[in-house]
Design a protein around this motif. Structure first.
Motif, mmCIF file in Angstrom:
data_model
loop_
_atom_site.group_PDB
_atom_site.id
_atom_site.type_symbol
_atom_site.label_atom_id
_atom_site.label_comp_id
_atom_site.label_asym_id
_atom_site.label_seq_id
_atom_site.Cartn_x
_atom_site.Cartn_y
_atom_site.Cartn_z
ATOM 1 N N THR A 25 0.859 -1.175 0.094
ATOM 2 C CA THR A 25 -0.008 -0.123 -0.034
ATOM 3 C C THR A 25 0.816 1.307 -0.067
ATOM 4 O O THR A 25 0.630 2.260 -0.590
ATOM 5 C CB THR A 25 -0.937 -0.090 1.270
ATOM 6 N N LEU A 26 1.814 1.185 0.872
ATOM 7 C CA LEU A 26 2.746 2.469 0.835
ATOM 8 C C LEU A 26 3.652 2.790 -0.487
ATOM 9 O O LEU A 26 3.610 3.591 -1.048
ATOM 10 C CB LEU A 26 3.811 2.191 1.935
ATOM 11 N N ALA A 29 1.793 3.826 -3.357
ATOM 12 C CA ALA A 29 1.233 5.405 -3.399
ATOM 13 C C ALA A 29 2.590 6.413 -3.730
ATOM 14 O O ALA A 29 2.437 7.450 -3.925
ATOM 15 C CB ALA A 29 1.091 5.710 -1.874
ATOM 16 N N ASN A 30 3.581 5.804 -3.942
ATOM 17 C CA ASN A 30 4.709 6.362 -4.330
ATOM 18 C C ASN A 30 4.686 6.680 -5.995
ATOM 19 O O ASN A 30 5.141 5.585 -6.782
ATOM 20 C CB ASN A 30 6.180 5.522 -4.110
ATOM 21 N N ILE A 175 5.956 12.911 4.136
ATOM 22 C CA ILE A 175 5.015 11.896 3.543
ATOM 23 C C ILE A 175 5.590 10.706 3.873
ATOM 24 O O ILE A 175 4.851 9.895 4.478
ATOM 25 C CB ILE A 175 5.043 12.039 1.851
ATOM 26 N N ILE A 176 6.684 10.112 3.710
ATOM 27 C CA ILE A 176 6.982 8.781 3.951
ATOM 28 C C ILE A 176 6.846 8.180 5.394
ATOM 29 O O ILE A 176 6.078 7.231 5.756
ATOM 30 C CB ILE A 176 8.626 8.379 3.562
ATOM 31 N N SER A 179 2.890 8.390 6.476
ATOM 32 C CA SER A 179 2.259 7.355 5.933
ATOM 33 C C SER A 179 2.640 6.172 6.554
ATOM 34 O O SER A 179 1.550 5.426 6.749
ATOM 35 C CB SER A 179 2.572 7.533 4.489
ATOM 36 N N LYS A 181 3.706 5.436 9.450
ATOM 37 C CA LYS A 181 2.870 5.387 10.654
ATOM 38 C C LYS A 181 1.336 5.201 10.916
ATOM 39 O O LYS A 181 0.925 4.338 11.407
ATOM 40 C CB LYS A 181 3.452 6.723 11.656
ATOM 41 N N ILE A 182 0.741 5.773 9.976
ATOM 42 C CA ILE A 182 -0.630 5.711 9.775
ATOM 43 C C ILE A 182 -1.048 4.470 9.389
ATOM 44 O O ILE A 182 -1.985 3.522 9.578
ATOM 45 C CB ILE A 182 -1.119 6.661 8.426
ATOM 46 N N ARG A 183 -0.272 3.707 8.027
ATOM 47 C CA ARG A 183 -0.879 2.496 7.650
ATOM 48 C C ARG A 183 -0.229 1.083 8.563
ATOM 49 O O ARG A 183 -0.845 0.246 8.409
ATOM 50 C CB ARG A 183 -0.267 2.227 6.362
ATOM 51 N N TYR A 190 10.655 3.039 8.761
ATOM 52 C CA TYR A 190 10.576 4.169 7.787
ATOM 53 C C TYR A 190 11.566 5.207 7.956
ATOM 54 O O TYR A 190 12.387 6.102 7.267
ATOM 55 C CB TYR A 190 9.095 4.872 7.407
#
Length: 240
Positions: A25-26, A29-30, A175-176, A179, A181-183, A190
């Protein structure tokens, strides 16, 4: 995740185990992530869509690099290896032709896992930077290749450019890392990614490392877009 005094994982494959479920997922998004892997695979110039070739995908992760190799060499035999059981499980759960085989092994332990040369090409994406002894592994790769066969290293390298370093760190902080942390619920992997890229060889230094470890015809090229001078393809050949 166990970390050392500098905040880095003490066991990088195990750290990727922890982040495996959120990894695709991460990276999806890149912008350009998969396209850039395919560009590096294309730069290997593998002949005849891989017919008769045997390739090693070293550090295959969730299979993005494997898919890039398969796109340019659909008729090759591909041995895809990773030290993270979690990442490899994500890769193996996808649809692959019978010509692709996944092997769970730290890249330093290929022989113990029954992975032996010769190979007609080795693709190592986002791998060398994470190894404790990159020179020894590069020498091993050189010995696993047929004479004249190509190693392609696809990785971040920013040290030679102040602008690239600034852009890389800004993207990480903005961003990285958030993101991740959230996912995944934990940004440690990261934050390690940011630090490991800052510490890694500059492009010129890594080309010298490849020459020092026995490779010939060493060259590199960067990626288009915002990752110019941030992500590179390093190409080198085993001596003929």
């Amino acid at each position: 995740m166990t970390v050392n005094a500098s905040g880095d994982p003490t066991d990088v494959p195990a750290a990727f185990d922890d982040g495996a479920s959120a990894y695709d997922t991460l990276v999806n998004a890149n912008p350009g992530y998969h396209d850039h892997l395919r560009i590096s695979a294309q730069r290997m110039r593998l002949p005849d869509q891989g017919r008769g070739l045997r390739l090693l995908d070293a550090g295959c992760g969730t299979g993005a690099s494997t898919a890039a190799l398969l796109a340019v060499a659909p008729h090759a035999e591909i041995v895809a290896v990773d030290g993270s059981a979690g990442m490899l499980a994500e890769a193996a759960a996808k649809q692959w032709p019978a010509s692709v085989r996944f092997v769970h092994s730290r890249i330093e332990d290929l022989a113990d896992a029954g992975v032996a040369g010769p190979f007609d090409g080795i693709f190592a994406a986002y791998l060398i930077r994470n190894l404790p002894d990159p020179d020894t592994q590069l020498r091993t790769f050189c010995s696993l290749l047929r004479p004249g066969a190509t190693l392609a290293v696809h990785d971040y390298s920013v040290r030679d450019s102040k602008l690239a370093t600034a852009v890389w760190n800004a993207v990480c902080f903005a961003i990285i890392i958030p993101s991740g942390k959230i996912r995944s619920g934990d940004a440690s992997l990261y934050r390690y990614l940011r630090r490991s890229v800052n510490r890694f060889d500059g492009a010129s230094g890594f080309r010298q490392r490849l020459q020092r470890t026995g490779f010939t015809a060493v060259r590199s090229d960067t990626m288009p877009g915002w990752q110019r001078n941030i992500v590179h393809t390093f190409l080198a050949e085993a001596p003929r």
